[in-house]
Design a protein around this motif. Structure first.
Motif, PDB file in Angstrom:
ATOM      1  N   LYS A  77      69.194  38.312   0.710  1.00 41.96           N
ATOM      2  CA  LYS A  77      70.177  39.395   0.533  1.00 41.96           C
ATOM      3  C   LYS A  77      71.409  39.141   1.392  1.00 41.96           C
ATOM      4  N   HIS A  78      71.206  38.709   2.637  1.00 39.63           N
ATOM      5  CA  HIS A  78      72.334  38.444   3.534  1.00 39.63           C
ATOM      6  C   HIS A  78      73.199  37.299   3.006  1.00 39.63           C
ATOM      7  N   LEU A  79      72.570  36.267   2.468  1.00 36.45           N
ATOM      8  CA  LEU A  79      73.321  35.153   1.895  1.00 36.45           C
ATOM      9  C   LEU A  79      74.226  35.641   0.766  1.00 36.45           C
ATOM     10  N   LEU A  80      73.676  36.480  -0.114  1.00 36.02           N
ATOM     11  CA  LEU A  80      74.456  36.984  -1.242  1.00 36.02           C
ATOM     12  C   LEU A  80      75.551  37.936  -0.780  1.00 36.02           C
ATOM     13  N   GLU A  81      75.267  38.727   0.227  1.00 33.81           N
ATOM     14  CA  GLU A  81      76.280  39.644   0.767  1.00 33.81           C
ATOM     15  C   GLU A  81      77.465  38.871   1.337  1.00 33.81           C
ATOM     16  N   GLU A  82      77.199  37.775   2.009  1.00 35.40           N
ATOM     17  CA  GLU A  82      78.257  37.002   2.654  1.00 35.40           C
ATOM     18  C   GLU A  82      79.065  36.167   1.665  1.00 35.40           C
ATOM     19  N   SER A  83      78.447  35.797   0.549  1.00 30.92           N
ATOM     20  CA  SER A  83      79.073  34.793  -0.320  1.00 30.92           C
ATOM     21  C   SER A  83      79.708  35.335  -1.594  1.00 30.92           C
ATOM     22  N   ILE A  84      79.082  36.293  -2.264  1.00 34.77           N
ATOM     23  CA  ILE A  84      79.532  36.712  -3.592  1.00 34.77           C
ATOM     24  C   ILE A  84      80.391  37.967  -3.505  1.00 34.77           C
ATOM     25  N   ALA A  85      81.531  37.953  -4.205  1.00 33.93           N
ATOM     26  CA  ALA A  85      82.428  39.106  -4.249  1.00 33.93           C
ATOM     27  C   ALA A  85      81.733  40.295  -4.888  1.00 33.93           C
ATOM     28  N   ASP A  86      82.158  41.501  -4.535  1.00 29.49           N
ATOM     29  CA  ASP A  86      81.481  42.715  -4.993  1.00 29.49           C
ATOM     30  C   ASP A  86      81.610  42.938  -6.501  1.00 29.49           C
ATOM     31  N   ASP A  87      82.754  42.565  -7.071  1.00 29.85           N
ATOM     32  CA  ASP A  87      82.979  42.822  -8.493  1.00 29.85           C
ATOM     33  C   ASP A  87      83.487  41.553  -9.169  1.00 29.85           C
ATOM     34  N   PRO A  88      82.637  40.540  -9.301  1.00 32.27           N
ATOM     35  CA  PRO A  88      83.081  39.259  -9.847  1.00 32.27           C
ATOM     36  C   PRO A  88      83.201  39.310 -11.373  1.00 32.27           C
ATOM     37  N   PRO A  89      83.966  38.388 -11.968  1.00 31.67           N
ATOM     38  CA  PRO A  89      84.034  38.315 -13.435  1.00 31.67           C
ATOM     39  C   PRO A  89      82.762  37.696 -14.007  1.00 31.67           C
ATOM     40  N   VAL A  90      82.606  37.790 -15.347  1.00 33.37           N
ATOM     41  CA  VAL A  90      81.440  37.184 -16.012  1.00 33.37           C
ATOM     42  C   VAL A  90      81.536  35.664 -15.951  1.00 33.37           C
ATOM     43  N   SER A  91      82.739  35.129 -16.215  1.00 30.97           N
ATOM     44  CA  SER A  91      82.927  33.677 -16.204  1.00 30.97           C
ATOM     45  C   SER A  91      82.829  33.138 -14.779  1.00 30.97           C
ATOM     46  N   VAL A  92      82.259  31.959 -14.644  1.00 29.28           N
ATOM     47  CA  VAL A  92      82.147  31.343 -13.318  1.00 29.28           C
ATOM     48  C   VAL A  92      83.242  30.303 -13.100  1.00 29.28           C
ATOM     49  N   LYS A  93      84.193  30.203 -14.034  1.00 30.77           N
ATOM     50  CA  LYS A  93      85.230  29.172 -13.930  1.00 30.77           C
ATOM     51  C   LYS A  93      86.633  29.764 -13.901  1.00 30.77           C
ATOM     52  N   LEU A 106      85.046  34.835  -7.651  1.00 34.59           N
ATOM     53  CA  LEU A 106      83.592  34.886  -7.455  1.00 34.59           C
ATOM     54  C   LEU A 106      83.196  35.057  -5.990  1.00 34.59           C
ATOM     55  N   ILE A 107      83.942  34.407  -5.116  1.00 32.34           N
ATOM     56  CA  ILE A 107      83.518  34.253  -3.722  1.00 32.34           C
ATOM     57  C   ILE A 107      84.247  35.257  -2.828  1.00 32.34           C
ATOM     58  N   ARG A 108      83.517  35.800  -1.892  1.00 29.53           N
ATOM     59  CA  ARG A 108      84.061  36.798  -0.976  1.00 29.53           C
ATOM     60  C   ARG A 108      85.008  36.153   0.038  1.00 29.53           C
ATOM     61  N   ASP A 109      86.065  36.913   0.405  1.00 33.65           N
ATOM     62  CA  ASP A 109      86.969  36.465   1.472  1.00 33.65           C
ATOM     63  C   ASP A 109      86.182  36.272   2.768  1.00 33.65           C
ATOM     64  N   GLY A 110      86.539  35.208   3.495  1.00 28.92           N
ATOM     65  CA  GLY A 110      85.890  34.954   4.774  1.00 28.92           C
ATOM     66  C   GLY A 110      84.689  34.041   4.682  1.00 28.92           C
ATOM     67  N   PHE A 111      84.231  33.704   3.459  1.00 25.78           N
ATOM     68  CA  PHE A 111      83.054  32.838   3.311  1.00 25.78           C
ATOM     69  C   PHE A 111      83.410  31.381   3.545  1.00 25.78           C
ATOM     70  N   ASN A 112      84.641  30.977   3.157  1.00 30.32           N
ATOM     71  CA  ASN A 112      85.034  29.577   3.289  1.00 30.32           C
ATOM     72  C   ASN A 112      86.493  29.510   3.738  1.00 30.32           C
ATOM     73  N   ASP A 113      86.767  28.784   4.837  1.00 28.67           N
ATOM     74  CA  ASP A 113      88.113  28.722   5.408  1.00 28.67           C
ATOM     75  C   ASP A 113      89.120  28.109   4.442  1.00 28.67           C
ATOM     76  N   GLN A 114      88.750  27.039   3.764  1.00 33.26           N
ATOM     77  CA  GLN A 114      89.690  26.366   2.860  1.00 33.26           C
ATOM     78  C   GLN A 114      90.063  27.279   1.700  1.00 33.26           C
ATOM     79  N   LEU A 115      89.069  28.003   1.186  1.00 34.47           N
ATOM     80  CA  LEU A 115      89.347  28.942   0.092  1.00 34.47           C
ATOM     81  C   LEU A 115      90.288  30.040   0.570  1.00 34.47           C
ATOM     82  N   ASP A 116      90.054  30.519   1.776  1.00 38.90           N
ATOM     83  CA  ASP A 116      90.949  31.559   2.320  1.00 38.90           C
ATOM     84  C   ASP A 116      92.379  31.028   2.443  1.00 38.90           C
ATOM     85  N   HIS A 117      92.525  29.745   2.823  1.00 35.34           N
ATOM     86  CA  HIS A 117      93.856  29.134   2.944  1.00 35.34           C
ATOM     87  C   HIS A 117      94.553  29.092   1.596  1.00 35.34           C
TER      88      HIS A 117
END
Length: 858
Positions: free
Chosen positions: A395-411, A415-426
């Motif tokens: 549960k903690h892994l999913l809380e930290e990684s997946i956005a609360d209201d993601p789209p159906v498509s994965v492309k 999908l990913i929550r802010d703060g999970f990955n520094d490069q993505l945040d950049h």
């Protein structure tokens, strides 16, 4: 091949390996079908049939569906029993010269469906295999690809027993060898309506040896190997979620043959397919879809161990005793999604971010469920949750990684929550700031040019631009803007500064989407490592759901806990039919006792049609099944033996597919019961012998009763209209007569639906015909004929030989036990003098009369 274009040659080569499936051939944004596939699909899917240039061979039939809406079309074909091969482009068309490489990436069949929209959430979707062996035994293997469940059973009883085993589960497809018995294969298609597929390879590859580590019989490994190889052949992807094979020990469960499951209407009714009106419709108070599936499994396999039955009853009792805690538990279960199938989708690789959110939300409820379970005071409930793994690390892994209201498509990003990955945040920051700069640029340009309608826009083809209407072009400063696109009423421009920002923004957006997809795949791989734990949690939640549902039923419908004893005694007080009482107005169902001590094996039930004989018989079987599956039962009290098998012959139906008449079906079902029943079984036979002549039917009925009484010795309820059989209680010491009460009032029959000791006095057939509103003249004529038949020969005044034939015909064609006794003294001895019929059984006497009649006629 030479007559076709290179692309059609590619199609034909792939189609050659998918002869029994529709080939969905990816062309750009469409799946196309050609040749015979196109002709058939256009009819089945009701889509337009067109054509395409195939080369020097001319135009070929073609039809197609958009790839983004293909799932609905695939579903329609699968529901009709077809297979669909998905052929995708596995190269980038932009970087490929010539024909793009294509491969079949999945074969979707009725038994291997994974897409949620194609599944019944409350029913398993089983793929089965059937393997036969030289000694006449069969092995049935099961797999539910959506949950990873695997099981296998050895069936020693021949093909009919294998058919009954398959019928016990919601099987959609059966895999057999290419050399399987052709007649048996046709029966699987016609009688059970299965899609039949072929797989000869049975060797289990090394990577799956762990699945069969507890399976030691070669036959079982062979049977499961056939199934596993078919799954590998069709799915072409990870099967990490497959669970170890469970060997089904049939001796641990009550046996219900195909006929009994159908006649008792456990999961669906006889007249119309569907749950409504079945036993399942009454007792299904589960909350989760995985609980609903487990309930069906328990119903398909009632227990034989009295200890295991008692354990379930203890747990139901525990839930029943605490209403408020049970209601809280039910409320919490409503927020638990299908953990079992979510785990399967994770392992299968078709899970999306919204599925991950469902998984996270479900796991968030587990601590509350555990807290509620701890408040139940009955010790049996503690065993249900003491080993439950709440999976809070997942549960903690999913809380930290997946956005609360993601789209159906994965492309498409998001999908990913802010703060999970520094490069993505950049990347996101660059994109966000760039868009902010664009908005500020628009205000700046409007201010400096004085053009209030000036706007900064974007499209995928031309990127970012500054748009100015043609009327305002004169206000633009000289040399500041570079023309990019001309429209009817406006011009679009770019500036070096805007071009630089565009590159930054688009690069950040593109890299952000790519990184998000990669991060999602990484998260999915981590979640895969939890699949086994998720499956165990799903099974525990399912079990709790079923048991609380039993408690809910017991409270709502006043069911009681049955007692099980080693003695072969059936003692039910005020028993009720669980389904019939629900469809009747409250308080109108008439309950009845059923009592059979150790000295009583057969209850011979007489009484008029529509009086409730069949209901009385069925309610005993349903009570036995409910009790042994772990539910409480509909009565005031119940003491029962554990029945090892239940056999029923209730109702009349042709089996037109097999060419069997109603009477033949009746005889086959009766034979199955007599052949397989033991003294610990329950047999229900209703109106045996109706489908042939009076004397054939009566002879068969008596012979069957005697055989059960003398040889089988199973507890048996036998209903009949042959009143002559009621005298059997004088010869068979473990047979007892009972009847359904009916009273005649002012020329009409009143059914009281009460079971009483002793035989019925008459059949009330004409009264029932009157209730059916047959023509009045017909009713009068039937009444007159009945009076004539009952009174003929009473005074014995006949003389001519032709009258002898007429009198005997009248006598034998209307068997009325009490009236017949009156005529026996004056007629039987008179016409058959040397035959001492009075010392014969009624059946033997009537057979003699029948033979004499034939001799007179000849």
């Amino acid at each position: 091949m030479a007559h076709y274009t290179p692309m059609m040659q590619q199609y034909l080569k792939i189609k050659a390996d998918q002869k029994d499936a529709f080939l969905f051939f990816r062309l750009g944004d469409f799946y196309e079908l050609f040749f015979e596939d196109a002709l058939k699909a256009s009819q089945e899917l009701e889509i337009t049939l067109t054509s395409r240039d195939g080369g020097t061979s001319g135009r070929i039939p073609m039809c197609g569906v958009p790839y983004h809406s293909a799932e609905n079309y695939i579903k329609q074909l699968i529901e009709k029993g077809y297979k669909v091969a998905i052929c995708e482009q596995v190269e980038d068309p932009k970087t490929t010269k010539g024909v793009v490489k294509r491969e079949v990436v999945q074969l979707i069949t009725p038994g291997t469906v994974m897409e949620g929209s194609m599944l019944d959430e409350k029913e398993n979707n089983y793929l089965a295999s059937l393997s036969s062996f030289n000694d006449g035994s069969f092995v049935v293997s099961y797999n539910d690809l959506t949950t990873g469940e695997n099981s296998v059973a050895l069936i020693p009883g021949g093909f009919d027993a294998a058919m009954s085993e398959l019928y016990s589960r919601p099987v959609k497809e059966v895999v057999v060898s290419s050399e399987f018995n052709a007649e048996h294969e046709q029966m699987l298609k016609d009688r059970l309506d299965y899609t039949v597929s072929h797989q000869d390879e049975t060797e289990i590859s090394r990577e799956f040896h762990s699945l069969v580590k507890d399976v030691h019989q070669d036959k079982l490994r062979t049977g499961f190997g056939r199934l596993l190889n078919y799954i590998q052949h069709t799915q072409k992807r990870s099967l990490d979620h497959l669970q170890p094979v469970k060997v089904i020990e049939l001796k641990q469960y009550m046996t219900l043959d195909l006929y009994s499951k159908r006649n008792l209407e456990l999961l669906e009714t006889l007249r119309k397919k569907g749950k409504s009106g079945s036993l399942l419709s009454v007792i299904d108070k589960t909350i989760t879809s995985m609980g609903a599936r487990m309930l069906k499994k328990w119903m398909e396999r009632p227990l034989l161990s009295a200890d295991h039955i008692a354990t379930r009853h203890d747990q139901v009792e525990g839930f029943l005793e605490q209403f408020f805690e049970r209601e809280t538990l039910r409320e919490e279960l409503t927020n638990v999604y299908d953990l079992e199938r979510l785990a399967g989708r994770v392992a299968f690789g078709n899970v999306n971010a919204r599925d991950m959110i469902q998984l996270k939300n479900s796991l968030s409820r587990i601590p509350e469920i555990l807290s509620t379970l701890s408040k139940f005071e009955h010790p049996s409930i503690e065993k249900l949750y003491e080993r439950m793994d709440p999976l809070q690390d997942l549960k903690h892994l999913l809380e930290e990684s997946i956005a609360d209201d993601p789209p159906v498509s994965v492309k498409e990003g998001g999908l990913i929550r802010d703060g999970f990955n520094d490069q993505l945040d950049h990347y996101r920051d660059a994109s966000k700031n760039g868009k902010k700069w664009i908005a500020e640029l628009e205000q700046k340009e409007r201010s400096e040019t004085g053009i209030k309608s000036l706007k900064v826009g974007y499209n995928r083809v031309f990127g970012y631009y500054i748009e100015v209407t043609k009327a305002n072009l004169r206000h633009l400063p000289e040399g500041r803007y570079e023309r990019k696109q001309t429209l009817t009423n406006a011009e679009r421009f770019i500036t070096p500064e805007l071009k630089e920002k565009e590159t930054m923004i688009l690069e950040a957006q593109e890299k952000s989407v790519e990184l998000e997809y990669d991060l999602f795949l990484q998260v999915r791989e981590k979640v895969k490592t939890y699949v086994k734990r998720l499956q165990e949690l799903a099974e525990q939640i399912s079990q709790i759901d079923v048991l609380q549902g039993f408690a809910q039923v017991a409270e709502a419908y006043q069911y009681v806990r049955p007692e099980y004893r080693e003695q072969r005694v059936v003692d039910i007080k005020q028993g009720r039919h669980p389904v019939v009482e629900k469809v009747m107005q409250e308080g109108t169902f008439v309950p009845n006792d059923i009592y059979m001590n150790e000295e009583t094996d057969v209850l011979l039930i007489t009484g008029p049609n529509m009086s409730g004989k069949s209901t009385y018989m069925r309610q005993l079987a349903l009570t036995a099944i409910l009790g042994q599956m772990g539910s409480f039962v509909p009565c005031q009290s119940a003491s029962l033996p554990v029945f090892d098998q239940i056999f029923t012959r209730i109702g009349a139906a042709d089996d037109l597919v097999s060419g069997h008449s109603t009477f033949m079906v009746e005889m086959l079902e009766a034979n199955h019961a007599l052949t397989h029943a033991t003294e610990n079984s329950l047999i229900l036979l209703d109106e045996i012998g109706r489908g042939t002549s009076t004397y054939d039917g009566m002879a068969l009925a008596q012979a069957i009763v005697e055989y059960i009484h003398n040889e089988v010795k199973a507890k048996t309820l036998f209903s009949t209209h042959y009143h002559e059989l009621t005298s059997l209680d004088e010869q068979l010491n473990r047979l007892k007569n009972v009847h359904v009460r009916a009273e005649e009032y002012e020329g009409n029959v009143v059914f009281l639906h009460q079971i009483k000791d002793g035989p019925a006095d008459e059949s009330y057939g004409i009264h029932v015909a009157k209730l059916a509103h047959l023509p009045e003249a017909l009713i009068h004529r039937a009444t007159a004929l009945l009076d004539q038949l009952e009174n003929v020969h009473v005074n014995g005044e006949v003389s001519a030989s032709n009258e002898q034939e007429e009198q005997l015909t009248l006598f034998v064609e209307e068997p009325k036990p009490e009236k017949q006794k009156k005529s026996n003294d004056s007629n039987i001895e008179k016409y058959l003098g040397s035959l001492n019929l009075m010392e014969m059984t009624p059946m033997d006497a009537m057979n003699e009369l029948y033979q004499m009649q034939k001799r007179i006629k000849s």
